[in-house]
Design a protein around this motif. Structure first.
Motif, PDB file in Angstrom:
ATOM      1  N   ARG A 111       0.828  -1.188   0.000  1.00 33.05           N
ATOM      2  CA  ARG A 111       0.000   0.000   0.000  1.00 33.05           C
ATOM      3  C   ARG A 111       0.875   1.257   0.000  1.00 33.05           C
ATOM      4  O   ARG A 111       2.032   1.226   0.431  1.00 33.05           O
ATOM      5  CB  ARG A 111      -0.958   0.021   1.187  1.00 33.05           C
ATOM      6  N   VAL A 112       0.294   2.331  -0.495  1.00 31.07           N
ATOM      7  CA  VAL A 112       0.934   3.645  -0.492  1.00 31.07           C
ATOM      8  C   VAL A 112      -0.018   4.607   0.195  1.00 31.07           C
ATOM      9  O   VAL A 112      -1.193   4.715  -0.197  1.00 31.07           O
ATOM     10  CB  VAL A 112       1.237   4.133  -1.918  1.00 31.07           C
ATOM     11  N   GLY A 113       0.471   5.289   1.222  1.00 26.03           N
ATOM     12  CA  GLY A 113      -0.379   6.194   1.980  1.00 26.03           C
ATOM     13  C   GLY A 113       0.120   7.623   1.947  1.00 26.03           C
ATOM     14  O   GLY A 113       1.282   7.888   1.636  1.00 26.03           O
ATOM     15  N   TYR A 114      -0.785   8.519   2.298  1.00 25.15           N
ATOM     16  CA  TYR A 114      -0.429   9.928   2.419  1.00 25.15           C
ATOM     17  C   TYR A 114      -1.008  10.448   3.738  1.00 25.15           C
ATOM     18  O   TYR A 114      -2.216  10.323   3.994  1.00 25.15           O
ATOM     19  CB  TYR A 114      -0.977  10.744   1.246  1.00 25.15           C
ATOM     20  N   VAL A 115      -0.147  11.023   4.567  1.00 25.75           N
ATOM     21  CA  VAL A 115      -0.545  11.502   5.884  1.00 25.75           C
ATOM     22  C   VAL A 115      -1.262  12.841   5.742  1.00 25.75           C
ATOM     23  O   VAL A 115      -0.699  13.806   5.216  1.00 25.75           O
ATOM     24  CB  VAL A 115       0.683  11.644   6.805  1.00 25.75           C
ATOM     25  N   ILE A 116      -2.510  12.910   6.186  1.00 32.21           N
ATOM     26  CA  ILE A 116      -3.286  14.147   6.076  1.00 32.21           C
ATOM     27  C   ILE A 116      -3.349  14.903   7.397  1.00 32.21           C
ATOM     28  O   ILE A 116      -3.819  16.050   7.436  1.00 32.21           O
ATOM     29  CB  ILE A 116      -4.710  13.859   5.558  1.00 32.21           C
ATOM     30  N   SER A 117      -2.908  14.253   8.486  1.00 28.47           N
ATOM     31  CA  SER A 117      -2.787  14.915   9.783  1.00 28.47           C
ATOM     32  C   SER A 117      -1.889  14.031  10.641  1.00 28.47           C
ATOM     33  O   SER A 117      -1.608  12.892  10.260  1.00 28.47           O
ATOM     34  CB  SER A 117      -4.165  15.098  10.430  1.00 28.47           C
ATOM     35  N   PRO A 118      -1.432  14.502  11.805  1.00 31.70           N
ATOM     36  CA  PRO A 118      -0.613  13.628  12.660  1.00 31.70           C
ATOM     37  C   PRO A 118      -1.322  12.347  13.087  1.00 31.70           C
ATOM     38  O   PRO A 118      -0.674  11.388  13.492  1.00 31.70           O
ATOM     39  CB  PRO A 118      -0.319  14.518  13.876  1.00 31.70           C
ATOM     40  N   LEU A 119      -2.648  12.315  12.963  1.00 29.36           N
ATOM     41  CA  LEU A 119      -3.416  11.155  13.397  1.00 29.36           C
ATOM     42  C   LEU A 119      -4.037  10.349  12.260  1.00 29.36           C
ATOM     43  O   LEU A 119      -4.508   9.234  12.499  1.00 29.36           O
ATOM     44  CB  LEU A 119      -4.540  11.592  14.353  1.00 29.36           C
ATOM     45  N   ALA A 120      -4.080  10.883  11.053  1.00 29.08           N
ATOM     46  CA  ALA A 120      -4.848  10.245   9.978  1.00 29.08           C
ATOM     47  C   ALA A 120      -4.032  10.081   8.703  1.00 29.08           C
ATOM     48  O   ALA A 120      -3.192  10.924   8.370  1.00 29.08           O
ATOM     49  CB  ALA A 120      -6.111  11.050   9.686  1.00 29.08           C
ATOM     50  N   MET A 121      -4.320   9.007   7.983  1.00 28.62           N
ATOM     51  CA  MET A 121      -3.663   8.709   6.714  1.00 28.62           C
ATOM     52  C   MET A 121      -4.684   8.115   5.749  1.00 28.62           C
ATOM     53  O   MET A 121      -5.489   7.260   6.131  1.00 28.62           O
ATOM     54  CB  MET A 121      -2.520   7.704   6.938  1.00 28.62           C
ATOM     55  N   ILE A 122      -4.640   8.548   4.503  1.00 22.97           N
ATOM     56  CA  ILE A 122      -5.392   7.894   3.446  1.00 22.97           C
ATOM     57  C   ILE A 122      -4.426   7.019   2.652  1.00 22.97           C
ATOM     58  O   ILE A 122      -3.231   7.316   2.583  1.00 22.97           O
ATOM     59  CB  ILE A 122      -6.087   8.913   2.514  1.00 22.97           C
ATOM     60  N   ALA A 124      -3.938   3.811  -0.693  1.00 20.28           N
ATOM     61  CA  ALA A 124      -4.389   2.911  -1.756  1.00 20.28           C
ATOM     62  C   ALA A 124      -3.566   1.633  -1.660  1.00 20.28           C
ATOM     63  O   ALA A 124      -2.400   1.667  -1.250  1.00 20.28           O
ATOM     64  CB  ALA A 124      -4.219   3.555  -3.126  1.00 20.28           C
ATOM     65  N   LYS A 125      -4.178   0.503  -2.038  1.00 23.64           N
ATOM     66  CA  LYS A 125      -3.495  -0.775  -1.907  1.00 23.64           C
ATOM     67  C   LYS A 125      -3.731  -1.641  -3.138  1.00 23.64           C
ATOM     68  O   LYS A 125      -4.659  -1.403  -3.912  1.00 23.64           O
ATOM     69  CB  LYS A 125      -3.973  -1.505  -0.659  1.00 23.64           C
ATOM     70  N   GLY A 158      -8.469   3.283   1.555  1.00 24.78           N
ATOM     71  CA  GLY A 158      -9.000   3.386   2.896  1.00 24.78           C
ATOM     72  C   GLY A 158      -8.467   4.574   3.661  1.00 24.78           C
ATOM     73  O   GLY A 158      -7.652   5.367   3.160  1.00 24.78           O
ATOM     74  N   LEU A 159      -8.927   4.679   4.891  1.00 22.73           N
ATOM     75  CA  LEU A 159      -8.521   5.725   5.831  1.00 22.73           C
ATOM     76  C   LEU A 159      -8.131   5.053   7.136  1.00 22.73           C
ATOM     77  O   LEU A 159      -8.872   4.216   7.657  1.00 22.73           O
ATOM     78  CB  LEU A 159      -9.660   6.711   6.073  1.00 22.73           C
ATOM     79  N   GLU A 160      -6.958   5.422   7.650  1.00 17.64           N
ATOM     80  CA  GLU A 160      -6.486   4.900   8.927  1.00 17.64           C
ATOM     81  C   GLU A 160      -6.349   6.054   9.915  1.00 17.64           C
ATOM     82  O   GLU A 160      -5.852   7.127   9.564  1.00 17.64           O
ATOM     83  CB  GLU A 160      -5.135   4.196   8.731  1.00 17.64           C
ATOM     84  N   GLU A 172     -12.091   0.587   5.030  1.00 16.68           N
ATOM     85  CA  GLU A 172     -11.487   0.268   3.731  1.00 16.68           C
ATOM     86  C   GLU A 172     -12.518  -0.327   2.773  1.00 16.68           C
ATOM     87  O   GLU A 172     -13.361  -1.130   3.173  1.00 16.68           O
ATOM     88  CB  GLU A 172     -10.340  -0.724   3.949  1.00 16.68           C
ATOM     89  N   TYR A 173     -12.419   0.087   1.513  1.00 16.29           N
ATOM     90  CA  TYR A 173     -13.156  -0.566   0.425  1.00 16.29           C
ATOM     91  C   TYR A 173     -12.143  -1.243  -0.477  1.00 16.29           C
ATOM     92  O   TYR A 173     -11.090  -0.682  -0.778  1.00 16.29           O
ATOM     93  CB  TYR A 173     -13.967   0.437  -0.395  1.00 16.29           C
ATOM     94  N   ARG A 174     -12.483  -2.471  -0.939  1.00 19.36           N
ATOM     95  CA  ARG A 174     -11.611  -3.098  -1.935  1.00 19.36           C
ATOM     96  C   ARG A 174     -12.410  -3.950  -2.917  1.00 19.36           C
ATOM     97  O   ARG A 174     -13.480  -4.475  -2.595  1.00 19.36           O
ATOM     98  CB  ARG A 174     -10.507  -3.916  -1.279  1.00 19.36           C
ATOM     99  N   TYR A 175     -11.835  -4.073  -4.100  1.00 20.36           N
ATOM    100  CA  TYR A 175     -12.424  -4.851  -5.192  1.00 20.36           C
ATOM    101  C   TYR A 175     -11.442  -5.951  -5.578  1.00 20.36           C
ATOM    102  O   TYR A 175     -10.241  -5.705  -5.749  1.00 20.36           O
ATOM    103  CB  TYR A 175     -12.699  -3.948  -6.389  1.00 20.36           C
ATOM    104  N   SER A 176     -11.952  -7.177  -5.732  1.00 22.65           N
ATOM    105  CA  SER A 176     -11.137  -8.313  -6.171  1.00 22.65           C
ATOM    106  C   SER A 176     -11.780  -8.959  -7.390  1.00 22.65           C
ATOM    107  O   SER A 176     -13.015  -8.957  -7.529  1.00 22.65           O
ATOM    108  CB  SER A 176     -11.008  -9.354  -5.058  1.00 22.65           C
ATOM    109  N   HIS A 177     -10.952  -9.531  -8.244  1.00 25.32           N
ATOM    110  CA  HIS A 177     -11.462 -10.221  -9.433  1.00 25.32           C
ATOM    111  C   HIS A 177     -10.770 -11.569  -9.573  1.00 25.32           C
ATOM    112  O   HIS A 177      -9.557 -11.686  -9.411  1.00 25.32           O
ATOM    113  CB  HIS A 177     -11.219  -9.402 -10.697  1.00 25.32           C
TER     114      HIS A 177
END
Length: 201
Positions: A111-122, A124-125, A158-160, A172-177
């Motif tokens: 996964r690759v995340g981006y920190v949007i605050s000291p407590l939260a990260m969005i 993609a995986k 997702g959001l952590e 988290e939302y995810r799609y599998s095929h």
């Protein structure tokens, strides 16, 4: 002597504060374990007649993340089970039915995340998923049952959110095929919406 004792105490106190300061500077770094639960839907992705079913997803995951500034890179492994099933009428003789019931699911990815605050990260995986299903093929009055492992891919986002310096929750939302099974193109799509709670070490 008193000055030496005070200086030594100051050094010890400063050294003890280093791990906490490092964790504050990079709160999304380190190994983690988490429990997962949520909604699961297994659906035939073909153009023909099909019937999907909703179910309950449950399981756990382990992972490791490294934070560099506002970017987080991580790897994870997941094991879940589900109550979902799907039925398909595609690519078979008229009147025949093929259904699959979801079993254990193994996921390996990153996964690759981006920190949007000291407590939260969005984040993609994406990665590889292997799902075990119980397949049932009915041709007239004859029924065939088997257990099959399906290879596929998964993407999600997702959001952590950190609720303490070591504990977090996530959504988290995810799609599998999943594609061919023994030459049959069952073309299964899987949609999952889940929540999790975890501990970072």
């Amino acid at each position: 002597m008193r000055k030496l004792v005070l200086a030594t105490a100051a050094i010890v106190a400063g050294t003890a504060a280093l791990p906490a300061a490092a964790q504050t500077a990079a709160p999304f770094t380190g190994p983690r374990v988490e429990a997962l639960a949520g909604y699961d839907n297994l659906q035939d992705g073909g153009d023909g007649d099909s019937e999907g079913r909703d179910g309950f997803l449950y399981g756990g995951a382990i992972g490791y993340d490294v934070q560099a500034g506002g970017v987080v890179l991580g790897a994870e492994a997941e094991l879940t089970d589900s109550t979902s099933r799907a039925r398909s009428y595609n690519s078979f003789t008229a009147g025949d039915r093929f259904s699959v019931k979801a079993g254990r699911d193994i996921f390996l990815g990153g996964r690759v995340g981006y920190v949007i605050s000291p407590l939260a990260m969005i984040y993609a995986k994406g990665g590889y998923t292997n799902a075990r299903v119980e397949s049932r093929y009915t041709a007239g009055n004859v029924e065939f049952r088997d257990h099959t492992n399906l290879d596929g891919f998964r993407v999600g986002a997702g959001l952590e959110y950190n609720i303490t310096p070591t504990a977090y929750v996530k959504g988290e939302y995810r799609y599998s095929h999943y594609g061919d099974v023994d030459g049959y193109d069952i073309d299964l799509d899987r949609h999952q919406l889940l929540g999790g709670i975890g501990i970072r070490f």
